[in-house]
Design an enzyme around this catalytic site. Structure first.
Site, PDB file in Angstrom:
ATOM      1  NE  ARG A 199       7.144   0.594   4.930  1.00  0.00           N
ATOM      2  CZ  ARG A 199       5.927   0.060   4.871  1.00  0.00           C
ATOM      3  NH1 ARG A 199       5.783  -1.195   4.537  1.00  0.00           N
ATOM      4  NH2 ARG A 199       4.861   0.795   5.133  1.00  0.00           N
ATOM      5  CE  LYS A 213      27.756  -2.762  -6.152  1.00  0.00           C
ATOM      6  NZ  LYS A 213      27.691  -1.686  -7.142  1.00  0.00           N
ATOM      7  CG  HIS A 252       3.507   3.814   8.657  1.00  0.00           C
ATOM      8  ND1 HIS A 252       3.631   4.667   7.572  1.00  0.00           N
ATOM      9  CD2 HIS A 252       3.093   2.623   8.146  1.00  0.00           C
ATOM     10  CE1 HIS A 252       3.315   4.005   6.467  1.00  0.00           C
ATOM     11  NE2 HIS A 252       2.987   2.764   6.781  1.00  0.00           N
ATOM     12  NE  ARG A 280      -1.572  -2.271   2.806  1.00  0.00           N
ATOM     13  CZ  ARG A 280      -1.651  -3.534   2.388  1.00  0.00           C
ATOM     14  NH1 ARG A 280      -2.686  -3.932   1.720  1.00  0.00           N
ATOM     15  NH2 ARG A 280      -0.708  -4.406   2.661  1.00  0.00           N
ATOM     16  CB  THR A 281       3.441   2.568   2.290  1.00  0.00           C
ATOM     17  OG1 THR A 281       2.705   2.035   3.388  1.00  0.00           O
ATOM     18  CG2 THR A 281       3.979   3.927   2.653  1.00  0.00           C
TER      19      THR A 281
HETATM   20  N1   CP Z   1      -0.268  -0.108   5.871  1.00  0.00           N
HETATM   21  C1   CP Z   1       0.940  -0.347   5.320  1.00  0.00           C
HETATM   22  O1   CP Z   1       1.962   0.269   5.679  1.00  0.00           O
HETATM   23  O2   CP Z   1       0.923  -1.295   4.329  1.00  0.00           O
HETATM   24  P1   CP Z   1       2.172  -1.762   3.488  1.00  0.00           P
HETATM   25  O3   CP Z   1       3.137  -2.424   4.437  1.00  0.00           O
HETATM   26  O4   CP Z   1       1.638  -2.695   2.449  1.00  0.00           O
HETATM   27  O5   CP Z   1       2.807  -0.533   2.882  1.00  0.00           O
END
Ligand code: CP
Length: 302
Positions: free
Chosen positions: A103, A82, A131, A53-54
């Site tokens: 991320r 590396k 998040h 999703r993100t």
């Molecule tokens: N909600 C969420 O962060 O989903 P993903 O891990 O799929 O990005």
């Protein structure tokens, strides 16, 4: 706002502004109007951890704004293998793109990236820590589906220790008026004490193990985060501990949210109920992330 790293860095006015712009973005999407706000601009998506999703909603958001996207989804295919440092990677990407979404499995990695970046950095999840863009889309969902955020009675259920979405959202909710938070988890997966300390004077808090859903407007289910357990035996002790079924929700004035992915904590039979808003919630990620990209780019290029 130069970067978006933690919900602790944003105030209530900034949240309201993002939600207002997200509403405009949702209307724009609904009307299928072309948008060129980010024409000629590039978003770099650096995903050192898996995501559906993100990453894809950021990519969709940037493209809907008329921009383009570069990035990677697996650090093993990059020069990290590396020995390249995060600092060097960020410096290099700063010469390629206009904004970075990152991320990373390590807490604090996004903060470090922002400290050495000349372009805006957006935290898309750092370990079990934060998040913030999920929080903004969660707040948008609550506002859209319940009509208000103040006076909310919300139950967080499941892995409150490792679930970064609940950490960020609890902190953001503490900025609103008269919010009641019920924390439901096994004792092994309780909300970290530093977050409790941070919010306890601003919200009404209850902690319990049983799944008591009385007087709740919003059920926020979470997945037990298997990948974060140092010992697999500990995961097996709590696996499948909470499961929400249809009878707990139907005919009740409540919404069911989940940041997704789910494993087994929400039965599929709930999907058709109007109370189940988790798929709408993941859709709202697009207008909310469009708003975040627009605001961050604008505030850094005035
Ligand atoms: N909600 C969420 O962060 O989903 P993903 O891990 O799929 O990005």
């Amino acid at each position: 706002m130069d970067h978006l790293i933690s919900t602790r860095d944003i105030n209530k006015n900034e949240i309201s502004n993002i939600l207002k712009i997200a509403e405009e973005m949702e209307n724009l999407l609904e009307e299928k109007k072309p948008c060129e706000f980010m024409k000629g601009k590039l978003l770099a998506t650096l995903f050192y951890e898996p995501s559906t999703r993100t990453r894809l909603s950021f990519e969709t958001a940037m493209k809907r704004l008329g921009g383009n996207v570069i990035g990677f989804t697996d650090a093993k295919s990059t020069s990290v293998t590396k020995g390249e440092t995060l600092r060097d990677t960020i410096s290099v990407i700063g010469g390629y793109a206009d904004l970075i979404v990152i991320r990373h499995p390590y807490e604090g990695a996004s903060r470090l990236a922002s400290e050495c970046s000349k372009i805006p950095v957006i935290n898309a999840g750092d370990g079990s820590n934060q998040h913030p863009t999920q929080t903004l889309l969660d707040l948008y969902t609550i506002k859209r589906e319940i009509g208000k955020i103040d006076n909310l009675n919300i139950a967080f259920i499941g892995d409150l220790k490792y679930g970064r979405t609940v950490h960020s959202l609890c902190q953001a909710l503490s900025l609103f008026e008269n919010v009641n938070i019920r924390l439901i988890s096994p004792k092994e997966l309780k909300m970290p004490q530093e977050i409790i300390e941070d919010i306890k004077s601003k919200v009404s808090l209850e902690e319990m193990e049983e799944m008591d859903l009385e007087n709740i407007d919003c059920i926020y289910m979470t997945r037990i985060q298997k990948e974060r357990f140092p010992d697999p035996n500990e995961y097996h002790k709590v696996k499948g501990i909470y499961k929400l079924n249809k009878s707990q929700v139907e005919n009740k004035k409540v919404i069911v949210m989940h940041p997704l992915p789910r494993v087994d904590e929400i039965e599929q039979e709930l999907d058709s109920l109007e109370q189940s808003v988790y798929f709408k919630q993941s859709f709202y990620g697009i207008p909310v992330r469009m708003a975040i990209l627009k605001l961050l780019y604008k505030s850094n290029n005035q």
